[in-house]
Design an enzyme around this catalytic site. Structure first.
Site, short mmCIF file in Angstrom:
data_model
loop_
_atom_site.label_atom_id
_atom_site.label_comp_id
_atom_site.label_asym_id
_atom_site.label_seq_id
_atom_site.Cartn_x
_atom_site.Cartn_y
_atom_site.Cartn_z
N ARG A 1 0.88 -1.16 0.00
CA ARG A 1 0.00 0.00 0.00
C ARG A 1 0.92 1.22 0.00
O ARG A 1 1.87 1.28 0.79
CB ARG A 1 -0.89 0.00 1.25
CG ARG A 1 -1.79 1.21 1.31
CD ARG A 1 -2.64 1.23 2.57
NE ARG A 1 -3.45 2.44 2.57
CZ ARG A 1 -4.10 2.90 3.61
NH1 ARG A 1 -4.07 2.23 4.76
NH2 ARG A 1 -4.79 4.02 3.53
N HIS A 2 0.67 2.19 -0.89
CA HIS A 2 1.51 3.39 -0.99
C HIS A 2 1.76 4.04 0.38
O HIS A 2 1.00 3.84 1.33
CB HIS A 2 0.84 4.41 -1.92
CG HIS A 2 -0.50 4.83 -1.37
ND1 HIS A 2 -0.61 5.81 -0.42
CD2 HIS A 2 -1.74 4.37 -1.61
CE1 HIS A 2 -1.89 5.95 -0.10
NE2 HIS A 2 -2.59 5.09 -0.81
N TRP B 1 -4.32 13.23 1.99
CA TRP B 1 -5.65 13.03 2.57
C TRP B 1 -5.70 11.88 3.56
O TRP B 1 -6.64 11.78 4.34
CB TRP B 1 -6.69 12.83 1.46
CG TRP B 1 -7.11 14.12 0.83
CD1 TRP B 1 -6.50 15.34 0.98
CD2 TRP B 1 -8.20 14.33 -0.06
NE1 TRP B 1 -7.15 16.29 0.23
CE2 TRP B 1 -8.20 15.70 -0.42
CE3 TRP B 1 -9.20 13.51 -0.59
CZ2 TRP B 1 -9.15 16.24 -1.28
CZ3 TRP B 1 -10.13 14.04 -1.45
CH2 TRP B 1 -10.11 15.40 -1.79
N ARG C 1 0.24 8.58 -6.08
CA ARG C 1 0.83 8.12 -4.82
C ARG C 1 1.38 6.70 -4.90
O ARG C 1 2.36 6.37 -4.23
CB ARG C 1 -0.17 8.29 -3.66
CG ARG C 1 -1.51 7.60 -3.81
CD ARG C 1 -2.49 8.18 -2.79
NE ARG C 1 -3.76 7.48 -2.68
CZ ARG C 1 -4.83 7.71 -3.44
NH1 ARG C 1 -4.77 8.60 -4.42
NH2 ARG C 1 -5.96 7.05 -3.23
N GLU D 1 -7.07 2.65 -6.30
CA GLU D 1 -7.82 2.53 -5.04
C GLU D 1 -9.30 2.31 -5.37
O GLU D 1 -9.76 2.64 -6.47
CB GLU D 1 -7.62 3.81 -4.20
CG GLU D 1 -8.32 3.84 -2.85
CD GLU D 1 -8.04 2.62 -1.97
OE1 GLU D 1 -8.46 1.51 -2.34
OE2 GLU D 1 -7.43 2.80 -0.89
N ARG D 2 -10.00 1.73 -4.44
CA ARG D 2 -11.44 1.56 -4.56
C ARG D 2 -12.09 2.93 -4.82
O ARG D 2 -11.66 3.94 -4.25
CB ARG D 2 -11.94 1.00 -3.24
CG ARG D 2 -13.41 0.96 -3.08
CD ARG D 2 -13.70 0.47 -1.69
NE ARG D 2 -15.09 0.57 -1.42
CZ ARG D 2 -15.64 0.27 -0.25
NH1 ARG D 2 -14.88 -0.13 0.75
NH2 ARG D 2 -16.92 0.36 -0.07
N TYR E 1 -14.62 5.41 -4.00
CA TYR E 1 -15.48 5.62 -2.84
C TYR E 1 -16.73 6.46 -3.15
O TYR E 1 -17.45 6.87 -2.24
CB TYR E 1 -14.69 6.25 -1.70
CG TYR E 1 -14.22 5.22 -0.66
CD1 TYR E 1 -15.14 4.55 0.14
CD2 TYR E 1 -12.88 4.93 -0.50
CE1 TYR E 1 -14.73 3.61 1.09
CE2 TYR E 1 -12.45 3.99 0.45
CZ TYR E 1 -13.39 3.35 1.23
OH TYR E 1 -12.98 2.42 2.16
N ARG F 1 -13.57 10.88 7.62
CA ARG F 1 -14.12 9.64 8.18
C ARG F 1 -14.68 9.85 9.59
O ARG F 1 -15.75 9.35 9.94
CB ARG F 1 -13.06 8.55 8.21
CG ARG F 1 -12.57 8.11 6.86
CD ARG F 1 -11.49 7.06 7.00
NE ARG F 1 -10.81 6.81 5.75
CZ ARG F 1 -9.83 7.55 5.28
NH1 ARG F 1 -9.40 8.59 5.94
NH2 ARG F 1 -9.26 7.25 4.12
N ARG G 1 -16.23 1.20 4.77
CA ARG G 1 -14.79 1.08 4.52
C ARG G 1 -14.33 -0.36 4.30
O ARG G 1 -13.43 -0.60 3.51
CB ARG G 1 -13.98 1.65 5.72
CG ARG G 1 -14.12 3.11 5.95
CD ARG G 1 -13.27 3.53 7.14
NE ARG G 1 -11.85 3.59 6.86
CZ ARG G 1 -10.90 3.57 7.80
NH1 ARG G 1 -11.21 3.46 9.06
NH2 ARG G 1 -9.63 3.64 7.47
N HIS H 1 -2.90 0.11 -3.39
CA HIS H 1 -3.65 0.91 -2.41
C HIS H 1 -4.25 -0.02 -1.36
O HIS H 1 -4.37 -1.23 -1.58
CB HIS H 1 -4.76 1.67 -3.13
CG HIS H 1 -4.23 2.59 -4.19
ND1 HIS H 1 -4.01 3.93 -3.97
CD2 HIS H 1 -3.81 2.33 -5.46
CE1 HIS H 1 -3.51 4.47 -5.07
NE2 HIS H 1 -3.37 3.53 -5.98
O1 2PG Z 1 -9.11 7.08 1.26
C1 2PG Z 1 -9.12 5.99 0.67
O2 2PG Z 1 -9.37 5.88 -0.53
C2 2PG Z 1 -8.85 4.72 1.47
C3 2PG Z 1 -7.41 4.59 1.80
O3 2PG Z 1 -6.55 4.82 0.76
O4 2PG Z 1 -9.54 4.84 2.66
P1 2PG Z 1 -9.93 3.67 3.67
O5 2PG Z 1 -8.71 3.34 4.51
O6 2PG Z 1 -11.00 4.28 4.52
O7 2PG Z 1 -10.40 2.51 2.87
#
Ligand code: 2PG
Length: 290
Positions: free
Chosen positions: A34-35, A40, A86, A113-114, A116, A124, A140, A212
């Site tokens: 994970r980077h 953020w 990143r 990354e997912r 969101y 959060r 999450r 990520h």
């Molecule tokens: O901000 C996001 O995209 C991810 C972490 O990279 O958040 P979380 O840890 O809440 O999954």
């Protein structure tokens, strides 16, 4: 096989291929990462597809990761990253620290990354104080809950979808996700895993995937067969290499291992988990909870 005691116990782990005791079967080694901490992450906001640089701490984390991997003797043949800065920047710093900057790198949105959705940019802890910590944990960490989708009214919509990097994806821009559950991350990642990464692993290449928190969790779930209701308890800290050892069918021969100072790694995992704890409500929060 060498153990993971602190103080040099990881030396020798890095050989790309190792014969297992007795049978001579091949074991493939894969490092998932994970980077390092991004801006953020530090501000406790969902970052997702917003492109953020590493913080000074994130830079240090990536450099430490490079040192750990170098000391363990890893010699990478190929690196995969997402198309978010990143993860790319982290791979550069790791390779620089290892004096392996020349190693070929491939990047794909499928390791991003997912997505969101409407949660992007929100804090959060503030969200937890409005919707409850359980709801935020489900958003999450659950397997198949998709957050509310992003739409054009979102302040980061155009920044994401007008970004030139998404012109080069293997799907049309309109087909790119607007929100994803972890399951949906796995669905878009697996074709890349099987078509691009697996053939390289099977050639015996030593591979680093700089990705990520959630794209790495999705892959880990798939490889280790983590049940849907248990993946909620898996959290990856920033900048810590995760070693996977796989047999010729790419089944794990042992559970994944975090490389580095185990005490610091446990503290870093707790820090990420605590990001979802409630704080006093903030101002700019609007997301429909369903
Ligand atoms: O901000 C996001 O995209 C991810 C972490 O990279 O958040 P979380 O840890 O809440 O999954």
């Amino acid at each position: 096989m060498v153990g993971l005691e602190r103080g040099g116990g990881e030396k020798g782990l890095g050989r790309a291929l190792a014969a297992s005791s007795g049978g001579g079967d091949m074991t493939f080694k894969l490092v998932l990462l994970r980077h390092g901490e991004g801006a953020w992450n530090k501000e406790n906001r969902f970052c997702s597809w917003v492109d953020q640089r590493l913080t000074p701490n994130g830079i240090k984390e990536a450099q430490t990761c490079g040192k750990v991997l170098k000391e363990a003797g890893f010699e990478f043949d190929l690196v995969f990253t997402s198309i978010l800065s990143r993860s790319i920047e982290t791979s550069w710093l790791v390779l620089q620290e290892m004096e392996q900057e020349w190693v070929q790198t491939e990047s794909s949105w499928r390791l991003n990354e997912r997505h969101y959705g409407a949660l992007i940019g929100l804090n959060r802890a503030e969200l937890a104080s409005i919707h409850g910590e359980e709801k935020v944990k489900l958003w999450r960490r659950s397997y198949d809950i998709t957050p509310p989708p992003i739409d054009e009214s979102h302040s980061h919509f155009h920044e994401i979808y007008n970004d030139r990097r998404y012109n080069y994806c293997d799907v049309a821009k309109e087909k790119l996700p607007k929100a994803e559950s972890l399951k949906e991350v796995l669905d878009r990642l697996l074709p890349y895993w099987y078509d691009v990464i697996v053939p390289e692993i099977k050639k015996g290449k030593c591979i680093l995937i700089s990705a990520h928190g959630n794209s790495a969790r999705a892959l880990l779930k798939h490889l280790e067969g983590i049940p849907d209701d248990e993946i909620v308890n898996v959290t990856l800290p920033t900048g810590v290499p995760v070693l996977l050892e796989l047999d010729e069918n790419l089944h794990p021969v042992r559970p994944h291992r975090f490389l580095g100072n185990q005490e610091a790694i446990q503290a870093a995992i707790k820090k990420v988990e605590d990001q979802g704890k409630a704080a006093a409500p903030g101002k700019n929060i609007s997301v429909s909870a369903n």
